[in-house]
Design an enzyme around this catalytic site. Structure first.
Site, PDB file in Angstrom:
ATOM      1  N   LYS A 122      39.027  34.398  39.354  1.00 31.47           N
ATOM      2  CA  LYS A 122      38.069  35.480  39.096  1.00 31.47           C
ATOM      3  C   LYS A 122      36.648  34.944  39.270  1.00 31.47           C
ATOM      4  CE  LYS A 122      37.301  38.886  35.328  1.00 31.47           C
ATOM      5  NZ  LYS A 122      37.811  39.349  34.023  1.00 31.47           N
ATOM      6  N   SER A 125      39.063  44.205  33.726  1.00 33.07           N
ATOM      7  CA  SER A 125      38.033  43.801  34.671  1.00 33.07           C
ATOM      8  C   SER A 125      38.522  42.798  35.709  1.00 33.07           C
ATOM      9  CB  SER A 125      36.854  43.202  33.911  1.00 33.07           C
ATOM     10  OG  SER A 125      37.256  42.006  33.262  1.00 33.07           O
ATOM     11  N   SER A 143      41.655  42.793  29.879  1.00 37.34           N
ATOM     12  CA  SER A 143      41.330  42.625  31.297  1.00 37.34           C
ATOM     13  C   SER A 143      42.334  41.855  32.138  1.00 37.34           C
ATOM     14  CB  SER A 143      39.962  41.978  31.449  1.00 37.34           C
ATOM     15  OG  SER A 143      38.984  42.965  31.317  1.00 37.34           O
TER      16      SER A 143
HETATM   17  N1  GLN Z   1      37.983  47.068  29.361  1.00 33.60           N
HETATM   18  C1  GLN Z   1      37.485  46.286  28.288  1.00 33.60           C
HETATM   19  C2  GLN Z   1      35.974  46.288  28.309  1.00 33.60           C
HETATM   20  O1  GLN Z   1      35.426  46.914  29.145  1.00 33.60           O
HETATM   21  C3  GLN Z   1      38.023  44.901  28.343  1.00 33.60           C
HETATM   22  C4  GLN Z   1      37.324  44.012  29.267  1.00 33.60           C
HETATM   23  C5  GLN Z   1      37.860  42.617  29.294  1.00 33.60           C
HETATM   24  O2  GLN Z   1      38.924  42.327  28.726  1.00 33.60           O
HETATM   25  N2  GLN Z   1      37.084  41.728  29.883  1.00 33.60           N
HETATM   26  O3  GLN Z   1      35.350  45.700  27.493  1.00 33.60           O
END
Ligand code: GLN
Length: 445
Positions: A56, A131, A155
């Protein structure tokens, strides 16, 4: 096929198909081929020899650009390599490129990337989740065997579920965060994606472990001893089915049937504070983000935009560099931490966090593993939720409690909806019980 041929084949596949899916921000073609040639000559091969790995865009890899999916970091070069990435390299993995993500890991669809949205390889009209959507899509599309993502509130598990692959959020403190661009430090954890449980497990076994550069990693991990699935008790978490897709519930019930047959006993688990987890998470995560992201001021980090004085330079740098969602979180977090509101928001959110953790502690007194769907719905269409942040946040309803409690969880692909989009089952276990997760996931094969 030798390793060099395998790498070339993957690169060709990326060239042919990633124009549409857009899982990668950058592919390191020459480096990967060179490394394949070198690895082939090695006498003793590491555990991950032959594995092609994508990372990532929030994990440092020395000498390579890293941007966390943000304009503000465009052109920033990693000055060292993240521990988790280094451990993969030490075991002879080939790092093929960096994948797209929601800016600073804030989002559930990859639409918050400053570059472009990644598309779901199963159906490109749909989001891959977020994400770590780029990392999930890269594995789902067979561009990589394994990828690394980060999971702050879901995420890894949510995009794994949307793309029909495995994703693991390890116990907090088992995988070093050194070299991971921080979003919310008390929740962030690096973990792997893979198409097989074996790959997922060997990636996790490689990246876990104490790191003197991350004081939150455990020196001693009291890993639970091996336990067969037939000796485990299964806890089914009760949740509100309102707002869940029919196919998600149907497949989840099938998974319960399958695992109940194979486990020692099945119990129902009530978690009274689960319904407050989303509110708590978005306060805690945004508060930590507002503090972590303060360093991107154009001077310490980030591309500098000259203003007439220091303050206006900050304003210009951050105003232009950050996207809408990141600004929303910084503002929300700063507000929640400000004098006069701290007790009402941040402190209350922390109290709820403690209660969610207590719910899990109670649950693990009667069950070895817990299950709940990974997400209430299957993948949604690109653009469907991008104008409504709240409905996007609600997609994390089943994943955020795990981060608040610091326990571990895995998303396993299980069934599809009528459109052919994958559903996922989330298996949760207590701290240091990742082995239980792999064992239980095998029970769903
Ligand atoms: N969707 C969640 C957020 O927007 C989790 C994001 C993540 O785990 N990095 O915070």
């Amino acid at each position: 096929m030798n390793l060099e041929e395998k790498v070339r084949e993957h690169i060709n596949k990326i060239k042919e198909k990633d124009g549409k899916i857009k899982s990668f921000i950058e592919v390191w073609e020459e480096d990967s081929i060179k490394r394949a040639k070198e690895l082939e000559l090695k006498k003793e091969k590491g555990k991950l020899y032959g594995k092609i790995v994508a990372i990532k865009d929030n994990m440092l890899f020395e000498g390579k650009e890293i941007t966390a999916g943000s304009k503000i970091l465009k052109g920033h070069i990693s000055s060292y390599t993240a521990t988790a990435v280094k451990k993969m390299i030490d075991e002879d993995a080939i790092i093929i490129g960096r994948t797209n993500m929601d800016e600073f890991a804030m989002g559930s669809s990859n639409e918050n990337s400053a570059y472009f949205p990644t598309r779901n390889p199963i159906n490109t009209d749909y989001v891959p989740g977020g994400s770590s959507g780029g990392s999930a899509a890269a594995v789902a599309a067979d561009f990589a065997d394994i990828s690394l993502g980060s999971d702050t509130g879901g995420s890894i598990r949510q995009p794994a579920s949307f793309c029909g692959i495995y994703g693991l959020k390890p116990t907090y403190g088992t995988v070093s965060r050194y070299g991971l661009i921080a979003f919310a430090s008390s929740l962030d954890q690096i973990g792997p994606f893979a198409k097989t449980i074996d790959d997922l497990k060997s990636a996790y076994d490689t990246i876990k472990g104490f790191d003197p550069n991350d004081s939150t990693t455990y020196k001693e991990m009291k890993e639970h001893s091996d336990k067969k699935l037939s000796d485990m008790s299964l806890g089914i978490i009760e949740f509100d089915e309102k707002g869940c897709d029919e196919a998600v519930i149907e497949n989840f019930n099938k998974a319960i049937g399958e695992l109940s047959k194979k486990t020692k006993k099945t119990v129902k688990i009530k978690m009274p504070h689960l319904k407050y987890a989303i509110s708590s998470y978005y306060i805690v995560a945004s508060s930590e983000a507002s503090s972590n992201l303060a360093r991107f001021d154009g001077i310490r980090y980030g591309r500098y935009e000259e203003g007439k004085d220091l303050e206006s330079s900050y304003e210009k740098t951050r105003g232009k560099g950050f996207g809408t969602e990141v600004k929303r979180r910084i503002i929300l977090g700063t507000y929640a931490l400000s004098a006069g509101y701290y007790d009402e928001y941040y402190l209350k959110a922390q109290k709820i966090r403690a209660l969610v953790k207590k719910d899990f502690d109670e649950a693990f007194k009667t069950a070895d593993i817990l299950i709940i769907p990974t997400t209430p719905t299957t993948a949604f269409k690109i653009g469907e939720k991008s104008e409504n942040p709240l409905s996007m946040y609600l997609n994390d309803i089943f994943t955020v409690p795990v981060n608040l409690a610091g326990v571990c969880a895995l998303s396993a692909p299980y069934g599809k909806d009528s459109k052919g989009l994958p559903c996922g089952v989330q298996i949760i276990a207590d701290r240091f019980s990742e082995k239980y997760l792999f064992e239980a996931a095998k029970g769903l094969l």
